[in-house]
Design an enzyme around this catalytic site. Sequence first.
Site, PDB file in Angstrom:
ATOM      1  N   PHE A 148      49.550  38.698  26.356  1.00  7.95           N
ATOM      2  CA  PHE A 148      49.281  38.952  27.771  1.00  7.95           C
ATOM      3  C   PHE A 148      47.867  38.476  28.071  1.00  7.95           C
ATOM      4  O   PHE A 148      46.913  38.901  27.428  1.00  7.95           O
ATOM      5  CB  PHE A 148      49.421  40.442  28.124  1.00  7.95           C
ATOM      6  CG  PHE A 148      49.210  40.679  29.599  1.00  7.95           C
ATOM      7  CD1 PHE A 148      50.231  40.437  30.505  1.00  7.95           C
ATOM      8  CD2 PHE A 148      47.983  41.096  30.088  1.00  7.95           C
ATOM      9  CE1 PHE A 148      50.033  40.606  31.871  1.00  7.95           C
ATOM     10  CE2 PHE A 148      47.775  41.278  31.452  1.00  7.95           C
ATOM     11  CZ  PHE A 148      48.809  41.033  32.346  1.00  7.95           C
ATOM     12  N   ASP A 233      41.056  36.302  23.054  1.00  9.51           N
ATOM     13  CA  ASP A 233      41.093  37.141  24.254  1.00  9.51           C
ATOM     14  C   ASP A 233      40.830  38.582  23.811  1.00  9.51           C
ATOM     15  O   ASP A 233      41.686  39.250  23.248  1.00  9.51           O
ATOM     16  CB  ASP A 233      42.465  37.004  24.932  1.00  9.51           C
ATOM     17  CG  ASP A 233      42.587  37.888  26.177  1.00  9.51           C
ATOM     18  OD1 ASP A 233      41.799  38.840  26.314  1.00  9.51           O
ATOM     19  OD2 ASP A 233      43.501  37.637  26.987  1.00  9.51           O
ATOM     20  N   LYS A 262      37.987  44.475  30.724  1.00  3.77           N
ATOM     21  CA  LYS A 262      38.307  45.910  30.725  1.00  3.77           C
ATOM     22  C   LYS A 262      37.162  46.870  30.377  1.00  3.77           C
ATOM     23  O   LYS A 262      36.569  47.451  31.267  1.00  3.77           O
ATOM     24  CB  LYS A 262      39.522  46.168  29.830  1.00  3.77           C
ATOM     25  CG  LYS A 262      40.798  45.523  30.401  1.00  3.77           C
ATOM     26  CD  LYS A 262      42.049  46.075  29.793  1.00  3.77           C
ATOM     27  CE  LYS A 262      43.294  45.669  30.578  1.00  3.77           C
ATOM     28  NZ  LYS A 262      43.964  44.476  30.142  1.00  3.77           N
TER      29      LYS A 262
HETATM   30  C1  LIG Z   1      44.518  43.329  30.828  1.00 11.95           C
HETATM   31  C2  LIG Z   1      44.448  42.045  30.085  1.00 11.95           C
HETATM   32  C3  LIG Z   1      44.180  40.825  30.722  1.00 11.95           C
HETATM   33  C4  LIG Z   1      44.086  40.707  32.223  1.00 11.95           C
HETATM   34  O1  LIG Z   1      42.992  41.384  32.718  1.00 11.95           O
HETATM   35  P1  LIG Z   1      42.900  41.684  34.302  1.00 11.95           P
HETATM   36  O2  LIG Z   1      41.540  42.284  34.462  1.00 11.95           O
HETATM   37  O3  LIG Z   1      44.020  42.602  34.619  1.00 11.95           O
HETATM   38  O4  LIG Z   1      43.043  40.379  35.001  1.00 11.95           O
HETATM   39  C5  LIG Z   1      44.027  39.685  29.951  1.00 11.95           C
HETATM   40  N1  LIG Z   1      44.141  39.742  28.617  1.00 11.95           N
HETATM   41  C6  LIG Z   1      44.396  40.894  27.966  1.00 11.95           C
HETATM   42  C7  LIG Z   1      44.463  40.880  26.481  1.00 11.95           C
HETATM   43  C8  LIG Z   1      44.578  42.072  28.673  1.00 11.95           C
HETATM   44  O5  LIG Z   1      44.871  43.206  28.028  1.00 11.95           O
END
Ligand SMILES: *Cc1c(COP(=O)(O)O)cnc(C)c1O
Length: 402
Positions: A148, A233, A262
């Site tokens: 994701f 990521d 986050k």
């Molecule tokens: C939540 C998440 C995203 C997206 O972040 P947003 O602030 O919602 O755009 C991207 N990568 C990972 C691994 C995530 O958990």
Amino acid sequence: MSHQFLETPIAQDANQGNDYCPFIPVFGAPAEMFDRGEGTQLWSVGGKRYLDFLSGIAVVSLGHANPVVAQAISDQANKLVHVSNFFANTVATQAAVDISQLMTDAGAGDGQVFFCNSGAEANEAAIKLARKFGGRGRHVMVTAYGSFHGRTLGALALTGQPAKHEVFQPMPEGFRYCEFGDIASLEAQLDDTVSAVMLESIQGEGGVIPADATYLQAVQRLCNERGILFIIDEVQTGFCRTGKWFGFEHAGVRPDAVTMAKGMGNGMPVGALWARRDIASVLQPGDHGSTYSGTALATSAVRAVISEMKRMGASDLAVKQGARLTAGLLQIKGIASVRGSGLLLGAQLADGIVAGDVYKLLLEKGLIVNAVNASTLRFAPPLTVSDSEIDEALSMVAEVLQ
Ligand SMILES: *Cc1c(COP(=O)(O)O)cnc(C)c1O
């Protein structure tokens, strides 16, 4: 009595006086309406107390209404919020230095930072970095199935969940997927059109699936051999969540670029792309930007988060409290296993137990977790969670799974 799910948040239609939902309905019906938080606790508008073991999806790592972060934001709001990137501000500059130092300490080397407002935006910046690095004809990025990376069109294309792409076809071109954890599957996707590989150190939304250290090391070797960028990521796993500042540190790898968001603002919308200096320099003035890149307000939260996490030893707290939570979960009949690291944990339920049902029952009791897939509950409480809060949560889980 079963938990009352709100149909929709309600507002009054100004013209007709009818109740209606003021939001475009991209989110499911919300389970509760909150108006106050403190540490691990949340209170609904109806006055019900909850323990928050999700932290706004691994965001509020220092707890709700953290006084240090609140003071920093409040002071900054009264001093300087935003000036545009025609100018610098001292707060963002120092926050970028702080993040560079964290990355150096994490073993990733000397680099530079681009601030943005979310995880998706950090990954969009990473896509542009990879494309400019590769050059025309070498623009393809490989990510993992089950990953994701966000909801904007580019980040969605990175996200290895074809079902999420379907209604938005045609997707942007230049994205391929491999099996997470399978080096041969990655190798099969690599050719001279590939500029970058992007992986999560633990697939969070994918069900709390950790990458093996040996896998990440093999990916790094493969990328190095072929001159391909290795991007991690860390949007969910960064900022002490897994028991290290960044999840990749568990594997001792050295990514070329890292995205984060986050946990870095404790709820203030802020994200960043970090890249090693030699790679960052492929992006030149005019190649990328954002009106809100590095506002003094958002980066004041980042600075407060970093200094507070250092002061309290947040990584060690994640390890210690993660061990307590894991040990407790493993004692509960109905929990088959626990995956993850630090305070990003996935409890695999025993056969036949539906995570969505357990989630609803826990909510009734006053515990917030998340059914990250049909058979897994995700636990991501604030790193400041106390022993007694963990024990209270465990007893609610035990009661529900009885
Ligand atoms: C939540 C998440 C995203 C997206 O972040 P947003 O602030 O919602 O755009 C991207 N990568 C990972 C691994 C995530 O958990």
